[in-house]
Design a protein around this motif. Structure first.
Motif, PDB file in Angstrom:
ATOM      1  N   LEU A 184      44.982  20.607  36.968  1.00 26.43           N
ATOM      2  CA  LEU A 184      44.262  19.570  36.224  1.00 26.43           C
ATOM      3  C   LEU A 184      45.210  18.472  35.755  1.00 26.43           C
ATOM      4  N   GLU A 185      46.381  18.902  35.335  1.00 24.01           N
ATOM      5  CA  GLU A 185      47.373  17.910  34.903  1.00 24.01           C
ATOM      6  C   GLU A 185      47.751  16.986  36.048  1.00 24.01           C
ATOM      7  N   ILE A 186      47.892  17.530  37.245  1.00 23.06           N
ATOM      8  CA  ILE A 186      48.238  16.715  38.413  1.00 23.06           C
ATOM      9  C   ILE A 186      47.080  15.781  38.773  1.00 23.06           C
ATOM     10  N   LEU A 187      45.856  16.310  38.724  1.00 28.20           N
ATOM     11  CA  LEU A 187      44.700  15.480  39.061  1.00 28.20           C
ATOM     12  C   LEU A 187      44.542  14.338  38.065  1.00 28.20           C
ATOM     13  N   ASP A 188      44.812  14.604  36.780  1.00 27.96           N
ATOM     14  CA  ASP A 188      44.757  13.525  35.794  1.00 27.96           C
ATOM     15  C   ASP A 188      45.777  12.444  36.133  1.00 27.96           C
ATOM     16  N   GLY A 189      46.929  12.848  36.635  1.00 29.04           N
ATOM     17  CA  GLY A 189      47.935  11.877  37.051  1.00 29.04           C
ATOM     18  C   GLY A 189      47.466  11.053  38.223  1.00 29.04           C
ATOM     19  N   PHE A 190      46.812  11.728  39.200  1.00 34.74           N
ATOM     20  CA  PHE A 190      46.276  10.995  40.350  1.00 34.74           C
ATOM     21  C   PHE A 190      45.241   9.961  39.904  1.00 34.74           C
ATOM     22  N   LEU A 191      44.367  10.386  38.961  1.00 34.53           N
ATOM     23  CA  LEU A 191      43.353   9.453  38.480  1.00 34.53           C
ATOM     24  C   LEU A 191      43.977   8.263  37.746  1.00 34.53           C
ATOM     25  N   ALA A 192      45.076   8.521  37.074  1.00 33.83           N
ATOM     26  CA  ALA A 192      45.730   7.441  36.323  1.00 33.83           C
ATOM     27  C   ALA A 192      46.291   6.375  37.238  1.00 33.83           C
ATOM     28  N   VAL A 193      46.742   6.763  38.434  1.00 37.16           N
ATOM     29  CA  VAL A 193      47.354   5.782  39.340  1.00 37.16           C
ATOM     30  C   VAL A 193      46.416   5.369  40.452  1.00 37.16           C
ATOM     31  N   PHE A 194      45.181   5.888  40.457  1.00 41.15           N
ATOM     32  CA  PHE A 194      44.287   5.663  41.579  1.00 41.15           C
ATOM     33  C   PHE A 194      43.995   4.182  41.810  1.00 41.15           C
ATOM     34  N   LEU A 195      43.724   3.435  40.716  1.00 39.82           N
ATOM     35  CA  LEU A 195      43.375   2.037  40.859  1.00 39.82           C
ATOM     36  C   LEU A 195      44.606   1.133  40.957  1.00 39.82           C
ATOM     37  N   ASN A 196      45.803   1.690  40.948  1.00 42.65           N
ATOM     38  CA  ASN A 196      47.025   0.879  40.974  1.00 42.65           C
ATOM     39  C   ASN A 196      47.990   1.378  42.042  1.00 42.65           C
ATOM     40  N   LEU A 197      47.438   1.715  43.207  1.00 47.12           N
ATOM     41  CA  LEU A 197      48.282   2.261  44.275  1.00 47.12           C
ATOM     42  C   LEU A 197      49.335   1.231  44.715  1.00 47.12           C
ATOM     43  N   ASP A 198      48.940  -0.058  44.733  1.00 47.43           N
ATOM     44  CA  ASP A 198      49.910  -1.065  45.156  1.00 47.43           C
ATOM     45  C   ASP A 198      51.076  -1.126  44.186  1.00 47.43           C
ATOM     46  N   GLU A 199      50.797  -0.981  42.888  1.00 44.44           N
ATOM     47  CA  GLU A 199      51.867  -0.997  41.891  1.00 44.44           C
ATOM     48  C   GLU A 199      52.756   0.235  42.048  1.00 44.44           C
TER      49      GLU A 199
ATOM     50  N   SER B 202      62.441   0.381  42.734  1.00 47.15           N
ATOM     51  CA  SER B 202      63.182   1.013  41.633  1.00 47.15           C
ATOM     52  C   SER B 202      64.184   2.019  42.165  1.00 47.15           C
ATOM     53  N   ASP B 203      65.383   2.034  41.541  1.00 45.87           N
ATOM     54  CA  ASP B 203      66.391   3.038  41.901  1.00 45.87           C
ATOM     55  C   ASP B 203      65.999   4.410  41.345  1.00 45.87           C
ATOM     56  N   GLU B 204      65.331   4.408  40.220  1.00 47.30           N
ATOM     57  CA  GLU B 204      64.863   5.653  39.594  1.00 47.30           C
ATOM     58  C   GLU B 204      63.347   5.543  39.426  1.00 47.30           C
ATOM     59  N   PRO B 205      62.579   5.806  40.497  1.00 45.14           N
ATOM     60  CA  PRO B 205      61.124   5.575  40.422  1.00 45.14           C
ATOM     61  C   PRO B 205      60.397   6.519  39.464  1.00 45.14           C
ATOM     62  N   LYS B 206      60.933   7.715  39.293  1.00 50.21           N
ATOM     63  CA  LYS B 206      60.228   8.696  38.465  1.00 50.21           C
ATOM     64  C   LYS B 206      60.110   8.228  37.010  1.00 50.21           C
TER      65      LYS B 206
ATOM     66  N   ALA C  37      54.398  14.927  41.216  1.00 52.29           N
ATOM     67  CA  ALA C  37      53.329  15.105  42.188  1.00 52.29           C
ATOM     68  C   ALA C  37      53.027  13.798  42.911  1.00 52.29           C
ATOM     69  N   VAL C  38      53.041  12.704  42.181  1.00 54.27           N
ATOM     70  CA  VAL C  38      52.790  11.404  42.820  1.00 54.27           C
ATOM     71  C   VAL C  38      53.901  11.089  43.812  1.00 54.27           C
ATOM     72  N   LEU C  39      55.129  11.322  43.447  1.00 52.77           N
ATOM     73  CA  LEU C  39      56.249  11.022  44.326  1.00 52.77           C
ATOM     74  C   LEU C  39      56.270  11.923  45.557  1.00 52.77           C
ATOM     75  N   ASN C  40      55.822  13.144  45.426  1.00 58.62           N
ATOM     76  CA  ASN C  40      55.836  14.087  46.550  1.00 58.62           C
ATOM     77  C   ASN C  40      54.640  13.921  47.471  1.00 58.62           C
ATOM     78  N   MET C  41      53.722  13.058  47.111  1.00 59.89           N
ATOM     79  CA  MET C  41      52.536  12.850  47.926  1.00 59.89           C
ATOM     80  C   MET C  41      52.914  12.112  49.206  1.00 59.89           C
ATOM     81  N   ARG C  42      52.374  12.604  50.349  1.00 55.39           N
ATOM     82  CA  ARG C  42      52.655  11.962  51.627  1.00 55.39           C
ATOM     83  C   ARG C  42      51.860  10.657  51.755  1.00 55.39           C
ATOM     84  N   LEU C  43      52.382   9.728  52.526  1.00 55.44           N
ATOM     85  CA  LEU C  43      51.738   8.438  52.676  1.00 55.44           C
ATOM     86  C   LEU C  43      50.348   8.558  53.289  1.00 55.44           C
ATOM     87  N   ARG C  44      50.240   9.492  54.259  1.00 56.03           N
ATOM     88  CA  ARG C  44      48.942   9.617  54.902  1.00 56.03           C
ATOM     89  C   ARG C  44      47.891  10.218  53.976  1.00 56.03           C
TER      90      ARG C  44
END
Length: 744
Positions: free
Chosen positions: A379-394, A402-406, A422-429
C-alpha cells in the motif's frame, strides 16, 4: 594458553562423569530422536526430511527425484546421521500399510506387508503427498521459528505449521531413555470433527470428543474389540491398549464344506511371519481343528484357512486361532509427547487436541501478521505511485538531470524512502501500464484485505472462527474418498467361546489336590479319602476340587487374583505333583485360598477380611495368561478371605466381634473388578465367616448340624453394611477345618 593446558589432567569421580554424560545422552535421545512434537506429530528426522524435499521442490504436482538425492540433501544439510536411518524413515512414510496417511509418494519397490525390504535408494524415487504439503503450508509466511542447522550454514524449522493433525492421524512410536511413546493412527476426518467440537465447546469432556473420534483407525483395517469404558479411560489418561482382531468371513463350498477367508490382519503384523506361526503351531499339533493354511493374496490380503472337519464351528476355530496366533494382537496407547516447551509429558486426548489447536492459533496469528506487514508495504508503494502518476514527465526529468534522484524525488513529491526506491526501480516499459484506475483498484482491494486482517488480529473470536473453517476444509479434503474412509471397525468385546471341543480330551472324573506347600496334582476318581493320600514330609492337603478332565479350574488367592488351570494339563501319577507356581505366576507373597471347577453360568461371592465384598460371574474370573487376572482390589493390610458360591437369596456374615447380620444377596453389586462394597461394619477386627443360602429353606450351620428355620434367623435380618446383632452360641462355634471336602 594451549601450551599451559597441554598435559593437564583433571581428576573426576567416575560416577559423576558417567552420570553427566548419560544424562546428556538421555536428553538428546528424548528431545531429538524418540519423542514426537505434539504440535506437528513429527520427530526431527521426519521434519528435516519433509523440509529438504520441499526445498528440492518435490511437491505433488512435480516430477519424482531419486531417493538417493533426497537422502543426500537431508544428511548433508540438516541431519548428520547415517544414510540408512534417513532412507528407512523415507520408506516408512511412503508405505500405505505402515502409515495411515502417507507423507511421501514413492515410485519403485518400497517393501510389502510380508516384511520385504525396499529397493536400494539409487533405484527408488519419491515426492511429497498432499498431506505433507498441508503440514508444510505457511513456512514461507513466518508461521514458525527457524533455528540454525548443525553446521550453522543454513536454517531449519523448529516445528512445522501443521495444518494436518498428523500426531493422531499417523500416530508415532519410539523408545527413549526411561520413557517411550506409542500412539495409534486415527481417522483424520474424525479428528477434525472432534477438534471442531472442542473449538465450539472448550470444556468438552473426553467422552464427548469420543462421540466424534471413535478410536484408532489402522491402515491395515481389522476390528478393535474393546468396550466404550476402557477406550474412554485410555484416552482420558493417555495410557491403555487396544485389542485388534483380523477380519474374516466364511465362504461356503460344495456338499456342506466351508473355508475361512481372512481379508485384514492386525496392524504391524507381517503376513509371511503370521503364516509361518500358524504352520509351526499346526506342526506342533496345537491347532487340531485346522487342516491347512494358504496365502492367496494379490494386492489385497486373502488368507484361506481350511478346517479339518466341516462339523466344527467356525467361531470355535477362529477363537482358537485368536488365542494362539497374531490374528489377534494388542496395540499400546502411551501418548508421551513433547509439548510446546519441549517438555515430555503423557497427555490425554483433550490435551493433545488442545495443544494442536493452540499451535494452529499461533500459526494463524503469525501468518496474518506477516501478511498484514506485506499488505502495508505494498500500500505504501501504491500510494507513492499515485503521488507521481500525474507528474511522470517531472519524474523522468529529475531522474535524468539529478545526480542524486532519490532525495530529489522524496523532496519533490513527499515520498518515503521505500516509495522513492520503488519508483526508481520501475522499468520504463511499466510506465505505459501505470494507469491510475488499475492502481486504485489494487489499492482498494488491499485496503479491504488490510481491514479484514486487522479485525482478525484484534478479535480472538474471529480467529477461532477462522480455525473452525480451516478444520472443515481439512476434513473435507482428507476425510472423504478412499483415503478418508474409516478402515478399522470398533466392536464390543466378543462373548466367550468354549474351545474345549477343539482338543480331544477323554472325559473322566478327577480330584485335584493342592497341598499346603503349593504342590498340585490330579487323581482319577471322586470321593477320595484325602488323609490316605501321600504328600511330602511336612506337607499336608490344603484344598481339593472334584471335576472332569475337560474342566478348567479357578484358583483364587488372598491378593484378589484369579488364575486358570486346565485339569487335563495337571500332573498325574504316583508322584507328589508339580509346584503350582510353575503353572501359574503367583506373586511370591500370595497364597491360594480356594480352588474350584469353572461353571459357565456360576457366580461367586468375594469377601475381604475387612468386610468388603462383591458378586462376580465365574466366567469373569477366567484368566488367559499365566499372570492371572486381578479381580478383587484389596487395600494394604487387607486380603481376600472368602470366595464362595453366591447361591441363594440371602447372605449371613459373622464378624470377629461375634455380631452377625443377614441381608438379601441383591444388595451386593455384581462387578467384574473392583474393591467391592461394605458388607458389615466393624469397630475393630474383621470377617469370621460368611454364608450364602436360601432363607425359605433355612440354614444348616455348621454342616451336619441342626437346620435353622427362617424363624430362628429372623432376629438377625437387616441391611447390608449394618453392624449386626450379637450372634447365638450355635453360630459362634469354631468352624470346621478349612481343608473341607472337595468342592464340586
Amino acid at each position: 594458553m594451549s601450551r599451559e593446558l597441554a598435559g593437564h589432567i583433571e581428576e573426576t569421580r567416575l560416577a559423576e562423569a558417567l552420570s553427566e554424560r548419560y544424562i546428556a545422552y538421555a536428553m538428546s535421545t528424548i528431545m531429538s530422536r524418540s519423542l514426537p512434537d505434539v504440535r506437528d506429530g513429527l520427530k526431527p528426522v521426519h521434519r528435516r526430511l519433509l523440509y529438504a524435499m520441499q526445498q528440492l521442490r518435490l511437491d505433488p504436482t512435480s516430477g519424482f527425484k531419486k531417493c538417493a538425492r533426497v537422502v543426500g540433501d537431508v544428511i548433508g544439510k540438516f541431519h548428520p546421521h547415517g544414510d540408512t536411518a534417513v532412507y528407512d524413515t523415507l520408506v516408512r512414510l511412503a508405505q500405505e500399510f505402515a502409515v495411515r496417511y502417507p507423507l511421501v509418494e514413492g515410485q519403485g519397490n518400497f517393501g510389502s506387508i510380508d516384511g520385504d525390504g525396499a529397493a536400494a535408494m539409487r533405484y527408488t524415487e519419491a515426492r511429497l503427498t498432499t498431506v505433507a504439503t498441508a503440514l508444510l503450508d505457511g513456512l514461507e509466511d513466518d508461521a514458525v521459528d527457524f533455528q540454525p542447522t548443525y553446521d550453522n550454514q543454513d536454517e531449519e524449522p523448529v516445528v512445522l505449521p501443521g495444518a494436518f493433525p498428523n500426531l493422531l492421524a499417523n500416530g508415532a512410536a519410539g523408545i527413549a531413555v526411561g520413557m517411550a511413546t506409542s500412539i495409534p493412527p486415527h481417522n483424520a476426518g474424525e479428528i477434525c470433527r472432534a477438534a471442531r467440537h472442542l473449538v465450539d465447546n472448550p470444556q468438552a469432556s473426553t467422552a464427548a470428543l469420543l462421540d466424534f473420534m471413535r478410536g484408532p483407525d489402522f491402515p491395515t483395517g481389522g476390528i478393535i474389540v474393546e468396550d466404550r469404558e476402557s477406550i474412554e479411560n485410555a484416552y482420558e489418561t493417555g495410557r491403555g491398549s487396544f485389542r485388534i482382531r483380523a477380519r474374516w468371513a466364511v465362504e461356503q463350498g460344495r456338499f456342506g464344506t466351508w473355508i475361512i477367508v481372512v481379508t485384514e490382519i492386525p496392524y504391524q503384523v507381517q503376513k509371511s511371519r503370521l503364516i509361518e506361526q500358524i504352520a509351526e503351531l499346526m506342526e506342533q499339533k496345537k491347532l487340531p481343528l485346522l487342516a491347512d493354511v494358504r496365502d492367496e493374496s494379490t494386492t489385497d490380503i486373502r488368507l484361506v484357512l481350511e478346517p479339518r472337519s466341516k462339523g466344527c464351528e467356525p467361531e470355535v476355530l477362529m477363537e482358537l486361532l485368536f488365542r494362539s496366533t497374531a490374528l489377534e494382537s494388542k496395540f499400546s496407547l502411551n501418548m508421551n509427547v513433547l509439548d510446546r516447551d519441549r517438555v515430555p509429558s503423557v497427555m490425554g486426548l483433550r490435551s493433545v487436541l488442545q495443544a494442536w489447536l493452540d499451535h494452529r492459533h499461533e500459526v494463524l496469528v503469525r501468518r496474518s501478521t506477516h501478511r498484514l506487514a506485506a499488505v502495508e508495504r505494498r500500500l505504501e508503494i501504491l500510494d507513492g505511485f499515485l503521488a507521481v502518476f500525474l507528474n511522470l514527465d517531472e519524474v523522468i526529468r529529475i531522474i535524468r538531470e539529478s545526480d542524486e534522484p532519490k532525495p530529489a524525488l522524496m523532496e519533490a513529491f513527499a515520498l518515503t524512502d521505500i516509495q522513492a526506491e520503488a519508483v526508481l526501480n520501475m522499468r520504463l516499459r511499466s510506465l505505459r501500464r501505470l494507469e491510475e484506475i488499475e492502481i486504485r483498484r489494487e489499492r482498494d482491494k488491499l485496503m479491504t484485505e488490510k481491514d479484514a486482517l486487522t479485525a482478525l488480529l484484534g478479535s480472538e473470536r474471529r480467529r477461532w472462527t477462522r480455525i473452525g473453517k480451516e478444520l472443515d476444509e481439512t476434513e473435507k479434503k482428507f476425510g472423504e474418498g478412499a483415503l478418508g474412509k474409516r478402515r478399522t471397525d470398533i466392536a464390543p468385546p466378543p462373548r466367550m467361546v468354549d474351545i474345549s471341543s477343539a482338543f480331544e480330551t477323554e472325559r473322566e472324573p478327577l480330584t485335584v489336590l493342592l497341598s499346603r506347600e503349593g504342590w498340585v496334582r490330579a487323581i482319577r476318581g471322586h470321593g477320595l479319602d484325602l488323609d490316605a493320600q501321600k504328600f511330602k514330609e511336612g506337607d499336608a492337603p490344603q484344598l481339593a476340587a472334584e471335576c472332569q478332565s475337560v474342566d478348567r479350574l479357578i484358583l483364587f488367592t488372598g491378593g484378589g487374583r484369579a488364575f486358570t488351570l486346565k485339569a487335563a494339563d495337571l500332573p498325574r501319577g504316583r508322584g507328589f505333583g508339580q509346584p503350582v507356581r510353575v503353572l501359574a505366576d503367583l506373586p511370591p507373597d500370595d497364597t491360594v485360598i480356594v480352588m474350584f471347577p469353572l461353571v459357565a453360568d456360576g457366580k461367586r461371592l468375594l469377601v475381604t477380611s475387612g468386610g468388603k465384598g462383591m458378586v462376580v460371574r465365574e466366567s469373569d474370573l477366567v484368566a488367559e495368561k499365566r499372570t492371572g487376572k486381578q479381580v478383587l482390589n484389596v487395600r494394604e493390610g487387607d486380603d481376600a478371605a472368602f470366595c464362595i458360591p453366591a447361591n441363594g437369596t440371602h447372605i449371613l456374615i459373622l464378624g470377629d466381634n461375634r455380631r452377625a447380620v443377614i441381608f438379601p444377596v441383591e444388595q451386593v453389586p455384581e462387578m467384574t473388578r473392583g474393591m467391592g462394597v461394605t458388607l458389615q461394619k466393624y469397630a475393630q477386627g474383621g470377617v469370621r465367616d460368611v454364608r450364602a443360602f436360601n432363607l425359605d429353606e433355612g440354614l444348616e450351620w455348621p454342616v451336619g448340624a441342626k437346620l435353622r428355620s427362617p424363624a430362628d434367623l429372623a432376629g438377625w435380618l437387616g441391611k447390608r453394611a449394618d453392624a449386626g446383632k450379637a450372634a447365638p452360641m450355635w453360630m459362634t462355634r469354631k468352624r470346621v477345618d478349612s481343608s473341607q471336602p472337595p468342592e464340586k
